[in-house]
Design a protein around this motif. Structure first.
Motif, PDB file in Angstrom:
ATOM      1  N   SER A 117     -11.631 -10.965 -46.654  1.00  0.00           N
ATOM      2  CA  SER A 117     -10.138 -10.961 -46.065  1.00  0.00           C
ATOM      3  C   SER A 117      -9.678  -9.656 -45.633  1.00  0.00           C
ATOM      4  O   SER A 117     -10.024  -8.868 -46.582  1.00  0.00           O
ATOM      5  CB  SER A 117      -9.019 -11.528 -46.976  1.00  0.00           C
ATOM      6  N   LEU A 118      -9.393  -9.273 -44.479  1.00  0.00           N
ATOM      7  CA  LEU A 118      -9.097  -8.056 -43.937  1.00  0.00           C
ATOM      8  C   LEU A 118      -7.727  -8.132 -42.951  1.00  0.00           C
ATOM      9  O   LEU A 118      -7.679  -8.883 -42.408  1.00  0.00           O
ATOM     10  CB  LEU A 118     -10.007  -7.364 -43.320  1.00  0.00           C
ATOM     11  N   PHE A 119      -7.077  -6.974 -43.046  1.00  0.00           N
ATOM     12  CA  PHE A 119      -5.933  -6.903 -42.592  1.00  0.00           C
ATOM     13  C   PHE A 119      -6.025  -6.578 -40.836  1.00  0.00           C
ATOM     14  O   PHE A 119      -6.882  -5.989 -40.529  1.00  0.00           O
ATOM     15  CB  PHE A 119      -5.009  -5.658 -42.914  1.00  0.00           C
ATOM     16  N   THR A 120      -5.065  -7.460 -40.243  1.00  0.00           N
ATOM     17  CA  THR A 120      -5.100  -7.037 -38.808  1.00  0.00           C
ATOM     18  C   THR A 120      -3.423  -6.992 -38.279  1.00  0.00           C
ATOM     19  O   THR A 120      -2.817  -6.986 -39.284  1.00  0.00           O
ATOM     20  CB  THR A 120      -5.679  -8.018 -37.884  1.00  0.00           C
ATOM     21  N   THR A 146      -6.065  -3.323 -48.076  1.00  0.00           N
ATOM     22  CA  THR A 146      -6.107  -3.921 -46.845  1.00  0.00           C
ATOM     23  C   THR A 146      -7.383  -4.700 -46.448  1.00  0.00           C
ATOM     24  O   THR A 146      -7.555  -5.461 -45.576  1.00  0.00           O
ATOM     25  CB  THR A 146      -6.145  -2.707 -45.605  1.00  0.00           C
ATOM     26  N   LEU A 147      -8.091  -4.962 -47.508  1.00  0.00           N
ATOM     27  CA  LEU A 147      -9.486  -5.629 -47.406  1.00  0.00           C
ATOM     28  C   LEU A 147      -9.989  -5.964 -48.780  1.00  0.00           C
ATOM     29  O   LEU A 147      -9.704  -5.449 -49.827  1.00  0.00           O
ATOM     30  CB  LEU A 147     -10.659  -4.735 -46.615  1.00  0.00           C
ATOM     31  N   SER A 148     -10.238  -7.190 -48.920  1.00  0.00           N
ATOM     32  CA  SER A 148     -10.753  -8.032 -50.105  1.00  0.00           C
ATOM     33  C   SER A 148     -11.905  -8.507 -49.819  1.00  0.00           C
ATOM     34  O   SER A 148     -12.050  -9.402 -48.816  1.00  0.00           O
ATOM     35  CB  SER A 148      -9.730  -8.681 -50.852  1.00  0.00           C
ATOM     36  N   GLN A 155     -10.784 -13.711 -32.781  1.00  0.00           N
ATOM     37  CA  GLN A 155     -10.829 -12.692 -33.855  1.00  0.00           C
ATOM     38  C   GLN A 155     -11.592 -11.388 -33.081  1.00  0.00           C
ATOM     39  O   GLN A 155     -11.041 -10.429 -33.702  1.00  0.00           O
ATOM     40  CB  GLN A 155     -11.978 -13.284 -34.874  1.00  0.00           C
ATOM     41  N   PHE A 180     -10.744   1.035 -44.014  1.00  0.00           N
ATOM     42  CA  PHE A 180     -10.094   0.147 -45.174  1.00  0.00           C
ATOM     43  C   PHE A 180     -10.147   0.540 -46.290  1.00  0.00           C
ATOM     44  O   PHE A 180     -10.875   1.595 -46.718  1.00  0.00           O
ATOM     45  CB  PHE A 180     -10.691  -1.530 -44.747  1.00  0.00           C
ATOM     46  N   GLY A 211      -1.615 -10.589 -39.060  1.00  0.00           N
ATOM     47  CA  GLY A 211      -2.146 -11.092 -40.251  1.00  0.00           C
ATOM     48  C   GLY A 211      -3.255 -10.922 -40.730  1.00  0.00           C
ATOM     49  O   GLY A 211      -4.035 -10.171 -39.977  1.00  0.00           O
ATOM     50  N   ARG A 212      -3.770 -11.680 -41.808  1.00  0.00           N
ATOM     51  CA  ARG A 212      -5.115 -11.273 -42.452  1.00  0.00           C
ATOM     52  C   ARG A 212      -6.284 -12.273 -41.668  1.00  0.00           C
ATOM     53  O   ARG A 212      -5.733 -13.396 -40.997  1.00  0.00           O
ATOM     54  CB  ARG A 212      -4.928 -11.970 -43.704  1.00  0.00           C
ATOM     55  N   ARG A 242     -10.021 -13.806 -41.973  1.00  0.00           N
ATOM     56  CA  ARG A 242     -11.038 -14.276 -43.103  1.00  0.00           C
ATOM     57  C   ARG A 242     -12.332 -14.727 -42.501  1.00  0.00           C
ATOM     58  O   ARG A 242     -12.464 -15.336 -41.586  1.00  0.00           O
ATOM     59  CB  ARG A 242     -10.353 -15.422 -44.192  1.00  0.00           C
TER      60      ARG A 242
END
Length: 210
Positions: free
Chosen positions: A126-129, A117-119, A15, A113, A132-133, A135
């Motif tokens: 959960s964030l965008f990379t 792109t982020l929740s 990560q 973000f 893929g996401r 978590r």
């Protein structure tokens, strides 16, 4: 009045590497924008979007459409401090006509973000990379939970601290304040907002015109 919530991320080696790659890619996009700002003296976010969005999407397909928009926002935001703030040595009033000194974002620059792109909900982030996401499980203090529940999300910034740890900083504002998602509203906000801060961020280098 804004509230800032700082949430450290406990990353494993994979990560951490993915976030490093995202941070470096985001800085690369910012550095593709800054020479245009220097040459055109344009840093309004909406104007830059119209000028560069299509080109940047073709040049940096892995970053995704929304993070390209966020890179434009990042450059616009810093430009106001560099070229507009009265305390900046690169304030427009102190510079001759022609190209402006060019900003360069280093690889430790933050990544911005947004809700695309982020929740973050019920302790799940959960964030965008680039691949893929990603978590995470995050535990909030009661005061932080209340702030997220009651406030309106204004800005989300991922940064890397001196020790290498990644941290998310959430800025939440008045829930009654209007959104500025539409181009016309965003343009008006940029015209009326005061430049953001008197100091040039440590992650931005300003290179004099030769």
């Amino acid at each position: 009045m804004n509230i800032v919530i700082r949430l450290p991320l406990n990353t494993n080696a994979e990560q951490h590497a993915r976030l490093l790659a995202l941070q470096q890619a985001f800085a690369q996009v910012c550095n593709a924008i800054t020479p245009v700002v220097s040459q055109t003296r344009v840093w309004n976010r909406v104007a830059l979007h119209h000028m560069l969005y299509k080109q940047l999407r073709e040049q940096f397909p892995a970053l995704g459409s929304q993070l390209v928009c966020n890179a434009i926002y990042a450059v616009s935001r810093v430009s106001r401090s560099v070229y507009q703030h009265p305390a900046s040595p690169f304030n427009l009033s102190r510079l001759p006509a022609g190209a402006l000194p060019t900003m360069r974002f280093v690889d430790t620059s933050p990544v911005y973000f947004d809700r695309h792109t982020l929740s973050f909900r019920d302790g799940k982030l959960s964030l965008f990379t680039l691949d893929g996401r990603m978590r995470f499980d995050l535990t909030l203090k009661p005061a932080e939970e209340a702030a997220f529940r009651e406030g309106k999300l204004r800005e989300v910034m991922l940064s890397r601290e001196a020790g290498g740890r990644f941290v998310l900083r959430f800025t939440l504002g008045d829930p009654q304040a209007p959104d500025a998602d539409e181009p016309e509203e965003a343009a008006l906000a940029e015209k009326t907002a005061a430049p953001s801060g008197s100091e040039i961020p440590e992650y931005v280098l300003v290179e004099e015109v030769e």
